[in-house]
Every structure is written in C-alpha cells, then in structure tokens.
Design a protein around this motif. Structure first.
Motif, PDB file in Angstrom:
ATOM      1  N   HIS A 620       0.798  -1.234   0.000  1.00 30.33           N
ATOM      2  CA  HIS A 620       0.000   0.000   0.000  1.00 30.33           C
ATOM      3  C   HIS A 620       0.834   1.289   0.000  1.00 30.33           C
ATOM      4  O   HIS A 620       0.276   2.376  -0.102  1.00 30.33           O
ATOM      5  CB  HIS A 620      -0.931   0.019   1.219  1.00 30.33           C
ATOM      6  CG  HIS A 620      -1.848  -1.148   1.301  1.00 30.33           C
ATOM      7  ND1 HIS A 620      -2.862  -1.367   0.395  1.00 30.33           N
ATOM      8  CD2 HIS A 620      -1.899  -2.191   2.184  1.00 30.33           C
ATOM      9  CE1 HIS A 620      -3.508  -2.487   0.713  1.00 30.33           C
ATOM     10  NE2 HIS A 620      -2.939  -3.009   1.786  1.00 30.33           N
ATOM     11  N   GLY A 621       2.146   1.171   0.129  1.00 28.33           N
ATOM     12  CA  GLY A 621       2.979   2.368   0.200  1.00 28.33           C
ATOM     13  C   GLY A 621       3.399   2.880  -1.156  1.00 28.33           C
ATOM     14  O   GLY A 621       2.940   2.402  -2.204  1.00 28.33           O
ATOM     15  N   SER A 622       4.312   3.854  -1.156  1.00 27.11           N
ATOM     16  CA  SER A 622       4.777   4.464  -2.410  1.00 27.11           C
ATOM     17  C   SER A 622       6.295   4.461  -2.517  1.00 27.11           C
ATOM     18  O   SER A 622       6.855   5.171  -3.344  1.00 27.11           O
ATOM     19  CB  SER A 622       4.251   5.893  -2.521  1.00 27.11           C
ATOM     20  OG  SER A 622       4.734   6.691  -1.442  1.00 27.11           O
ATOM     21  N   ALA A 623       6.970   3.689  -1.634  1.00 23.49           N
ATOM     22  CA  ALA A 623       8.437   3.576  -1.658  1.00 23.49           C
ATOM     23  C   ALA A 623       9.121   4.913  -1.430  1.00 23.49           C
ATOM     24  O   ALA A 623      10.170   5.191  -2.004  1.00 23.49           O
ATOM     25  CB  ALA A 623       8.907   2.946  -2.966  1.00 23.49           C
ATOM     26  N   HIS A 624       8.503   5.761  -0.617  1.00 19.87           N
ATOM     27  CA  HIS A 624       9.052   7.085  -0.324  1.00 19.87           C
ATOM     28  C   HIS A 624       9.880   7.027   0.961  1.00 19.87           C
ATOM     29  O   HIS A 624      11.096   6.818   0.918  1.00 19.87           O
ATOM     30  CB  HIS A 624       7.906   8.089  -0.193  1.00 19.87           C
ATOM     31  CG  HIS A 624       8.317   9.517  -0.168  1.00 19.87           C
ATOM     32  ND1 HIS A 624       9.063  10.060   0.858  1.00 19.87           N
ATOM     33  CD2 HIS A 624       8.078  10.539  -1.025  1.00 19.87           C
ATOM     34  CE1 HIS A 624       9.267  11.348   0.624  1.00 19.87           C
ATOM     35  NE2 HIS A 624       8.682  11.666  -0.515  1.00 19.87           N
ATOM     36  N   THR A 625       9.234   7.172   2.131  1.00 20.28           N
ATOM     37  CA  THR A 625       9.929   7.164   3.413  1.00 20.28           C
ATOM     38  C   THR A 625       9.086   6.405   4.431  1.00 20.28           C
ATOM     39  O   THR A 625       7.886   6.679   4.569  1.00 20.28           O
ATOM     40  CB  THR A 625      10.166   8.600   3.926  1.00 20.28           C
ATOM     41  OG1 THR A 625      10.865   9.341   2.939  1.00 20.28           O
ATOM     42  CG2 THR A 625      10.971   8.593   5.217  1.00 20.28           C
ATOM     43  N   ASP A 626       9.708   5.454   5.125  1.00 22.14           N
ATOM     44  CA  ASP A 626       8.992   4.672   6.129  1.00 22.14           C
ATOM     45  C   ASP A 626       9.867   4.509   7.365  1.00 22.14           C
ATOM     46  O   ASP A 626      11.103   4.493   7.271  1.00 22.14           O
ATOM     47  CB  ASP A 626       8.586   3.317   5.549  1.00 22.14           C
ATOM     48  CG  ASP A 626       7.658   3.474   4.345  1.00 22.14           C
ATOM     49  OD1 ASP A 626       6.520   3.908   4.536  1.00 22.14           O
ATOM     50  OD2 ASP A 626       8.111   3.202   3.213  1.00 22.14           O
ATOM     51  N   CYS A 627       9.211   4.387   8.512  1.00 22.12           N
ATOM     52  CA  CYS A 627       9.926   4.440   9.781  1.00 22.12           C
ATOM     53  C   CYS A 627       9.436   3.345  10.722  1.00 22.12           C
ATOM     54  O   CYS A 627       8.242   3.006  10.724  1.00 22.12           O
ATOM     55  CB  CYS A 627       9.707   5.827  10.396  1.00 22.12           C
ATOM     56  SG  CYS A 627       9.895   5.929  12.182  1.00 22.12           S
ATOM     57  N   ILE A 628      10.341   2.811  11.540  1.00 20.61           N
ATOM     58  CA  ILE A 628       9.980   1.886  12.608  1.00 20.61           C
ATOM     59  C   ILE A 628      10.398   2.498  13.943  1.00 20.61           C
ATOM     60  O   ILE A 628      11.469   3.101  14.056  1.00 20.61           O
ATOM     61  CB  ILE A 628      10.649   0.501  12.436  1.00 20.61           C
ATOM     62  CG1 ILE A 628      10.190  -0.450  13.540  1.00 20.61           C
ATOM     63  CG2 ILE A 628      12.162   0.608  12.391  1.00 20.61           C
ATOM     64  CD1 ILE A 628      10.645  -1.896  13.351  1.00 20.61           C
TER      65      ILE A 628
END
Length: 717
Positions: A620-628
């Motif tokens: 569902h994401g856009s391969a931009h920025t993701d964080c844990i």
C-alpha cells in the motif's frame, strides 16, 4: 489539452467574426466535398449565431467542386478515341461558374437543417474600387446580420479579369485569404479566423518532428526565419498567403487566428479564448519579451548558457550563488508582497488548505532560503570530481569525471520555495534549467525568477534559467528529447503520471508520498508519541509526512494505542481505520489504504508483527519514506533491510527525509525511482559522468603491440 490564454482575452469583446474556410478544408483529397467538415463548420456557426455573434463566411472550394463536376461531364461526353488523347486542363473560370452553384446549394441545405438561412455575395477585385459598392456591401451585411442570416462571400472567379495571382501589381486582393482580410477591415470585424489543413503556423514543415507550433506570431521575431512550403494542394493560397493576409489584418487592428478546419470545434475554442492555432495581433511584439519564447528556443538558450557556466571556475559559480542569496534578501519585501497576493487569490478561489499552505512563504522563509544557498555555495565542488583514474596502457591515462546532465525541465505545483532550491542546485551542478510552476504561484514564481536571473552574469546569460508561463507549452517541451535531458515533476500523482506517459525524456520523481510509521510492541511509547506527532503535524502537506500509522497488535491490549490516537486527535488530526483498526477501535474506515491525505488526517491499521508491517508497506505504500519505532535492534534490522523504500528510518521522524536536512544544501525533489537517483535529489543527483583520456600518440591497430595495464591510479597526482 488546450488552455485559456491570457493573450487572447480580447475575445470577450468580439461581436462580428469573419471565418475563412480554404479549399483544402472544404474538399477531400479526391476533390469531392468534405461533407463531415462542412457539417461541423455549419454547426459551429449556428452555435455562434445563437450566442449573438455576427458571423460572415468567406469560402473557397467552388473551383475544386466545379472541376470535379466538369471532369465527369467531359468523361461521359467523350468517345473512347477522345479519351486516348492528352487531356487539356479545364478552364478555371468555367469550373468556378459550375462549382459556385453546387457549393452554395450544399451550404443552403446544411444551414436549413439547422433552421438557419444563408445568403450569397459574389465580389470581384474591381468592385472594391467603387465607393458606392463598398457602402452598399456594408448595408447589405448589416441587414443580413440583423436578421441572423449568414452572408457567404466569395470571389466571383467566373468573371474575374485578373490573369493570375500576384502578377498584376494593381490588384486589391488575390485570393480568398486576402479577400477575407480586406473584408475584415471593410466590414469592421472584431476577429478573423483563417481555417487551414494544419493546426497553425509552424517554425518549420509541420511534418518535421522538430517543428513547433507558433502560438503567437511576432513579426519582428519570425519574419525571414520561417520558410513556407508549397501552396495549398488544391487552392491558390497556402500558408504564405494566410500569413500575409493575417499580418495585413492584424496591423490594421483586427486580431487573426490561423487554425485547423479539420477539428470539429476549433472555432468555438478560439471564441472561448483557448490557446490553439496561431494568433496574429497588433500588440504581439509588446508581449514578446514577457510572454512566449519558443519552447525549443528556450531549451537551446538554457543549454548554451549551461555550457558557459560549466566553463567557469568553481569559485565563479559559487560567487553567482552568493549573489543570488544576497539578491533574495535585498528583495524580500517585494517577494513577500507578491506571494501574499498569490495566497489571497488562492484562498478566494477556494483552493484546498494544503495547497494554500504549500503556497505561502512563511516569515523567515526567504532568509532561510538565502542561507541554504550560501551553504550550497560553500560545498565541495561537485563538477569535474575524479571518481576513477586508470592507466590503460603506458602513457595513456583515463579519468572518470562527474559532469552536469545538461538541461533539466522541472514541473512543480504550488511551492514557490521549490523554484529557489531548484535554481540554486542547477547552478551549483552546472545545468541549464526550465521551470514550470503552478498557476496559483504565478506572481511568486515570476518575481523569484526575475530576482535570481538578475544575479546571473551576462557572460552566462539569463537564458540559463527559463520560466515557462503557460501550461500549454508543456506538451511542446516534452517532445524535445534531443534538447532536454531530464524531467523532474513535483506534484500530484496525476501530474507525474501524465508527464511519464507524455514524453520519451527520462523522468525522475515520485507520484505519491504515502509514508508509514510502524510502532513495534517494544517501542518506547513516549518516543513513539513524539515521532508520530512530528511526522504527521510538523508539516502535513509535505510529501514526507506520515499518512499511515501501523501498530503492533499487542499494543491494542494496552492503553498505548488509545494514547497515541488521543494525542493525534487533540492536535486536530482526523483518524481513519484500516479493516482491522476500524472495527476494533470503532473509527471511520479509510476509503483506501493507498492514500495521501496531505492534511491533518491519517490512516491507522493494526498488524501482527514487523513482517506484516513490511508486507503492508510494500502493498500500500509508495516507496518514499517509512519508519519503525522499536527498542529491539533485531526487529529494527529486519525492518531497515526489508522495506524497499527510498528512505527507511529507525526511531526518527519521516520528516527528516529532506535534501536540506540530509546536508545536500537543497533538493530538486524526492525520487522513488530506482535508476540514477533515489531519495532526496541534491547536487549529486543532477550529475552524470564522462571519460577524459590523455594519451601520447596511442593507436589501436587491431590491438597489435598494445599492452593493456589497466592499473588503478591515485585520484590525484
């Protein structure tokens, strides 16, 4: 897509229109009448008539129609022996006499079907020498117009005494193009439309892919530079005659548009102010410096200026950036005033709050931009940096150097500060630049462009940075794959997708900014609250703002998830749930898990573990920025290695994904592409490489006697 052209605002005052339709439009390639095009023409005239316009039609085609009919008569009246003899060309005047009757009969039938009447007026060159004739012509047309009857005017070729077009210098008009221009002046028309078999006047042959449609003809710029082709395939005119007639009428104060008669609604588009065809206007030369410069011309100017910029020393390029920073601060009040006018207009127009937010230059922004430019100016020289140095063979040294891409086309929406960042990066990297900002920021973009280019030295040229002012020019620019080297669209998914589908030029950018924050079961919840709030509320309209909050399922059993949601809601964030969160937490369900809100809203979803979070982000994401957010280093390692995005963070806000915050000085955008550059694109993302070889007379000669050493050398002597 055609856009409304501010240069064509005069159409709102148009009442009387003369439409000239040429033989190539009236007839098909085989000489027969083009019934479909004539029908569409009559329907448009009927629509204009019903809107209160006075329409006068000047039509060609009689000679062509008559020639077709007389050829048939000659065929059926000839013996077989006659047909074996060379066929003489039919007399044009006889063709006109026969064709005029058939052409008018057709017009009468078509207009009758539309509940309208038409009237025929035949004129000759000599008629216009008679003042009484001219007075009577005006009276007749006035009476017909008052009765909503369409006057159809044509030269009476059957009785014309002229030997041939342009051979008698005493002539008043030579064909129906010049006749229509004469009538436009005589009958005091407000607009003349010349219908052709091409879209308008081109910079070269319309069939040449490098030729561009000239939207506004400026005599001082184009006269002598454009070479016309042959005359019309069937008529006496062609584009040369149309341009002469258009210039003649425009100089007399009557705007003229040359456009295609093959489209079913071009006349209506012209009257709606659409930017189609070629406009001729008496004041066009006054618009030239501020308005249209040909797309290719602009791109070539950027390339030439970029080469001059590249030839400068590193210090000289840095000095240009320092001068730009100073110029921005010196003109801050003017810049803010223009920006405030844009913001006020956007608010009045009812634009979304997120767009208005991106549009506004907040207090201190100009100074911040100037300081960022100074940081960029003081960075290590990016151009000409040696990446590899190799001895190919004794006495032959090969170097791989960083090099500018060439000419960049940046299309961006809303944010005027992007113009400053992009321009400074282009200068630092030695690239030429074409900029197209959103119409909502037109004042801000114009003043920023003016301030920046005023600081560029004359030996480089202001053409280094071109500002595209009309959306209608974008399709033309996207065709210039031989001049423009990279397109970077910054804006909506729709914009980026349209650009990618419309050009052969490489495109760098991202279509969506759907950023996720995953809160793991081992997360420090105080840290989680700070990061989640910052990621969502620091700048909700930014592409690196959090749009989806993923939460480990075990946190549902504690108060941790409710506390997170409460913190968001207190700050005004609207919460929507995924399938699991919506039912468990009793919150409205999100209409899509792939959604960029760009506002104070986000989606919350519950996942089983880090692997489920990764799967959700990939789906569902856009391969931009993701964080844990987690205190478990092994889980963090799985997330950082498993999420295939341009930027992946552990225990830090997604808002850090920014060129300035990364220490790049500025950014032209954030790329989710996997080729060339990924993530925030700074100076290095605007560079390519080239090879420089220094030999001492080496030749290949089939590699006879060449001893390749391929020895890696130190990067500097």
């Amino acid at each position: 897509m055609e856009t409304v052209d501010s240069a064509r605002a005069f159409v709102k005052d148009v009442k009387r229109v003369i439409i000239k339709v040429g033989t190539a439009v009236v007839t098909r390639a085989d000489g027969r009448l083009a019934l479909g095009r004539l029908g569409a023409l009559c329907e448009q005239i009927q629509e204009l008539n019903s809107q209160g316009y006075e329409v006068i039609l000047v039509t060609s085609g009689a000679v062509g129609v008559g020639r077709q009919r007389l050829r048939y008569r000659r065929l059926i009246n000839s013996s077989f022996a006659d047909l074996q003899k060379p066929q003489l060309e039919l007399d044009g005047k006889a063709c006109a006499a026969v064709g005029q009757n058939g052409l008018m009969a057709l017009y009468d039938t078509l207009f009758s079907q539309l509940d309208m009447s038409s009237a025929q007026l035949l004129v000759t060159d000599n008629d216009f020498r008679d003042l009484e004739f001219r007075r009577q012509l005006n009276e007749t047309v006035k009476t017909l117009a008052s009765l909503k009857v369409i006057p159809i005017i044509n030269e009476n070729d059957a009785v014309s005494t002229r030997k041939a077009p342009y051979e008698d210098s005493s002539g008043i008009f030579w064909d129906n193009d010049s006749l229509s221009a004469l009538l436009a002046m005589e009958l005091k028309a407000d607009l003349l439309i010349l219908l052709s078999d091409v879209e308008g006047l081109y910079s070269g042959p319309p069939s040449d892919p490098n030729s561009e449609l000239i939207h506004t003809y400026i005599k001082e710029r184009y006269e002598g530079l454009i070479t016309f082709g042959d005359k019309s395939r069937v008529g006496r005119g062609g584009m040369t005659a149309k341009v002469k007639a258009a210039v003649y009428a425009a100089q007399a104060g009557i705007p003229v548009v040359i456009t295609s008669g093959f489209a079913a609604d071009n006349i209506l588009k012209v009257l709606n102010g659409k930017r189609i065809g070629t406009l001729f206007h008496r004041d066009a030369n006054k618009w030239g410096p501020l308005g249209e410069v040909g797309s290719r011309e602009m791109a070539l100017a950027a390339r030439e200026s970029s080469r001059r910029l590249q030839a400068m020393s590193s210090q000289e390029r840095s000095n240009i950036l320092m001068d730009i920073a100073d110029a921005l601060e010196a003109n801050e009040k003017l810049i803010i005033a223009e920006n405030e006018a844009d913001v006020a207009e956007a608010q009045q127009a009812g634009y979304e709050k997120s767009l208005v937010s991106r549009l506004a230059l907040k207090p201190g922004k100009v100074s911040s931009l100037a300081n960022a430019i100074r940081v960029l100016a003081n960075m290590e020289e990016p151009v000409g940096r040696v990446a590899k140095r190799t001895e190919l063979t004794e006495g032959f040294i090969l170097e791989k150097l960083s090099s500018p891409l060439g000419v960049l086309l940046i299309i961006f929406e809303s944010r005027p500060d992007a113009l400053v960042q992009i321009a400074s990066l282009a200068i630092r990297s030695g690239n030429g630049l074409l900029l197209k900002g959103g119409k909502e920021a037109r004042r801000s973009n114009a003043i920023l462009h003016e301030v920046i280019t005023s600081a560029i030295p004359k030996n480089v040229g202001k053409g280094l940075i071109g500002l595209v002012t009309s959306r209608g020019e974008i399709p033309e620019l996207l065709k210039l794959d031989d001049v423009i080297d990279l397109v970077i669209p910054r804006g909506s998914n729709k914009l980026v997708s349209q650009i990618k589908a419309s050009t052969k030029i490489p495109v760098l950018g991202h279509a969506d900014g759907i950023c996720h924050v995953y809160v793991d079961k081992s997360a420090n919840m105080d840290m989680a609250k700070r990061i989640v709030l910052d990621a969502k509320t620091d700048y909700p309209a930014a592409c690196n703002a959090m749009e989806t909050l993923l939460v480990h399922k075990e946190l549902v059993q504690t108060s941790a998830l409710n506390d997170l949601i409460m913190e968001l809601q207190v700050t005004g964030v609207a919460i929507y749930g995924g399938p699991r969160a919506g039912s468990l937490l009793n919150i409205p369900e999100a209409h899509s898990l792939h959604h960029e809100y760009s506002s104070l809203a986000c989606t919350v979803e519950i996942v089983d573990d880090v692997y489920a979070a990764i799967d959700h982000i990939h789906q569902h994401g856009s391969a931009h920025t993701d964080c844990i957010i987690t205190e478990d280093s092994e889980v963090a390692k799985v997330f950082l290695n498993g999420v295939d995005s341009a930027a992946v963070f552990h225990n830090a806000s997604t808002r850090f994904c920014d060129g300035f915050r990364f220490g790049l000085g500025a950014e032209v955008g954030i790329s989710t592409s996997r080729i060339h550059a990924r993530g925030p694109v700074g100076v290095e993302g605007l560079l390519t490489t080239r090879w420089i070889g220094r030999g001492s007379g080496q030749v290949v000669n089939g590699d006879k006697g060449v001893v390749y050493t391929h020895k890696d050398l130190a990067l500097q002597d």
